[in-house]
Design an enzyme around this catalytic site. Structure first.
Site, mmCIF file in Angstrom:
data_model
loop_
_atom_site.group_PDB
_atom_site.id
_atom_site.type_symbol
_atom_site.label_atom_id
_atom_site.label_comp_id
_atom_site.label_asym_id
_atom_site.label_seq_id
_atom_site.Cartn_x
_atom_site.Cartn_y
_atom_site.Cartn_z
ATOM 1 N N ASP A 242 15.586 19.058 64.523
ATOM 2 C CA ASP A 242 14.417 19.223 63.655
ATOM 3 C C ASP A 242 14.212 17.897 62.919
ATOM 4 O O ASP A 242 14.798 17.656 61.861
ATOM 5 C CB ASP A 242 14.687 20.379 62.681
ATOM 6 C CG ASP A 242 13.518 20.635 61.734
ATOM 7 O OD1 ASP A 242 12.616 19.782 61.657
ATOM 8 O OD2 ASP A 242 13.523 21.676 61.066
ATOM 9 N N ILE B 256 13.860 16.633 51.091
ATOM 10 C CA ILE B 256 14.368 17.980 50.809
ATOM 11 C C ILE B 256 15.150 18.510 52.022
ATOM 12 O O ILE B 256 15.033 17.990 53.132
ATOM 13 C CB ILE B 256 13.222 18.954 50.423
ATOM 14 C CG1 ILE B 256 12.224 19.125 51.575
ATOM 15 C CG2 ILE B 256 12.521 18.486 49.159
ATOM 16 C CD1 ILE B 256 11.183 20.223 51.324
ATOM 17 N N GLY C 123 14.482 24.188 55.404
ATOM 18 C CA GLY C 123 14.614 25.591 55.032
ATOM 19 C C GLY C 123 15.606 26.303 55.941
ATOM 20 O O GLY C 123 16.400 27.141 55.508
#
Ligand SMILES: CCCCCCCCCCCCC/C=C/C(=O)SCCNC(=O)CCNC(=O)[C@H](O)C(C)(C)COP(=O)(O)OP(=O)(O)OC[C@H]1O[C@@H](n2cnc3c(N)ncnc32)[C@H](O)[C@@H]1OP(=O)(O)O
Length: 309
Positions: free
Chosen positions: A208, A228, A231
């Site tokens: 990813d 960040i 998720g």
């Protein structure tokens, strides 16, 4: 009158996503396990070492069920969604939800054939929500292994509805876009785990590669002070905790997983996973300790309860 948004629902929903076949190896499964923190606190943890090492050879390692969330990224490893009818700012794209159904344990290596489709599109005014469903088959045996439904939250891309009724299309009704109700009672189990400052850099090696998780400038453009965490990485930490505490270390007890990403996580933060048992459903919530904020909630359905619970 149509509002000024780049989404053309008719054109977008008419798109057929290509079938894709790819192979993963024991190395991919082990790198993924390390990416979601397996053995991060204890390199000889008997519940977790089996995801990265087996004394009889790597072909015997076990695969975490959340590994399969990565299968959809074989369609587009950059995490960008480039489809006719879907004009949006890719920098504002966030992962909103993930739902997965697991039908068979994953072999330590396999060839996978993905069939994907657009399963939903919703106009939320300030945002658009796009759902992509991927069914993954063992390419050799033809067995259906799992289904993943990924919800992308496209900030700033809403407002494309033509009438006063906001546009909402859903191909399947099995899982609504909703938040899980967190019980008021004390959790059955609580697990505190640490993400490393480099966590997203390790996790991305599983396929990813969205620069939101690695590039400071891209993160700033998206509204964050620094890159960040993915998720799905946070989800991997949470489900790993549930396997440890509720499934007593058996990853094959997991049947379905639902996750809603409530707030971003910065790599290096401490994740506290709280778990409640409701029959064969585990309700869970993840909080970031440093900010005392809920970042993820959802449920995990299990096939049976461990006899030692
Ligand atoms: C060719 C095919 C290609 C396929 C390729 C596959 C690749 C897949 C790519 C997908 C991944 C994208 C890249 C990003 C990866 C990441 O990991 S980003 C990090 C993880 N995600 C997050 O950190 C998001 C955390 N959540 C938030 O920041 C907020 O919750 C939010 C999403 C910004 C929403 O907050 P807010 O704007 O305040 O929304 P609300 O006002 O509360 O609600 C508005 C409506 O939207 C619904 N909603 C809210 N949150 C979500 C959510 N997380 N998921 C789905 N829907 C959500 C909410 O219910 C409201 O709707 P209504 O109730 O109908 O009004």
């Amino acid at each position: 009158m149509a509002k000024s948004s780049g989404i053309n629902p008719e054109l977008l929903l008419s798109q057929k996503l290509p079938e894709k076949t790819f192979t993963y190896t024991e190395r991919d499964a082990a790198i993924y396990a390390l990416g979601v923190g397996a053995c991060g606190r204890d390199a000889v943890d008997a519940d977790e070492l089996k995801y990265v090492y087996h004394e009889n050879g790597q072909q015997f390692i076990q695969v975490l069920p959340t590994f399969s969330a990565l299968f959809s990224f074989e369609l587009e490893p950059s995490g960008a969604i480039d489809l006719p009818g879907l004009q949006h700012d890719p920098r504002l794209l966030l992962h909103g939800q993930q739902y997965m159904e697991l039908y068979k344990p994953f072999p330590s290596s396999a060839s996978i054939r993905n069939e994907a489709c657009i399963a939903g599109l919703h106009d939320k005014g300030k945002a658009a929500i796009l759902e992509i469903e991927t069914k993954s088959y063992n390419a050799e045996s033809g067995e259906l292994l799992c289904m993943n439904r990924m919800t992308a939250f496209l900030r700033g891309a809403g407002g494309f509805s033509n009438s006063s009724q906001p546009f909402s299309y859903s191909k399947y009704q099995t899982i609504p876009v909703s938040v899980v109700k967190i019980p008021k009672s004390q959790p059955f189990a609580v697990f505190e785990d640490y993400t490393q400052p480099s966590q997203a850099l390790v996790y991305r090696l599983s396929g990813d590669y969205n620069p939101l998780h690695s590039d400071p400038m891209v993160a700033k453009a998206a509204g964050f002070s620094r890159p960040i965490l993915h998720g799905l990485c946070t989800m991997g930490f949470a489900v790993r905790a549930i396997i440890k505490f509720i499934c007593r270390g058996d990853p094959n007890m997991v049947k379905n997983i639902f996750s809603r990403f409530l707030l971003h996580v910065y790599p290096g933060e401490t994740l506290v996973t709280e778990m409640w048992l409701q029959g064969l459903r585990v309700i869970y919530q993840v909080k970031v300790k440093e900010r005392n904020r809920s970042v993820l909630s959802g449920f995990v359905d299990v096939h049976r309860l461990a006899s030692s619970l």
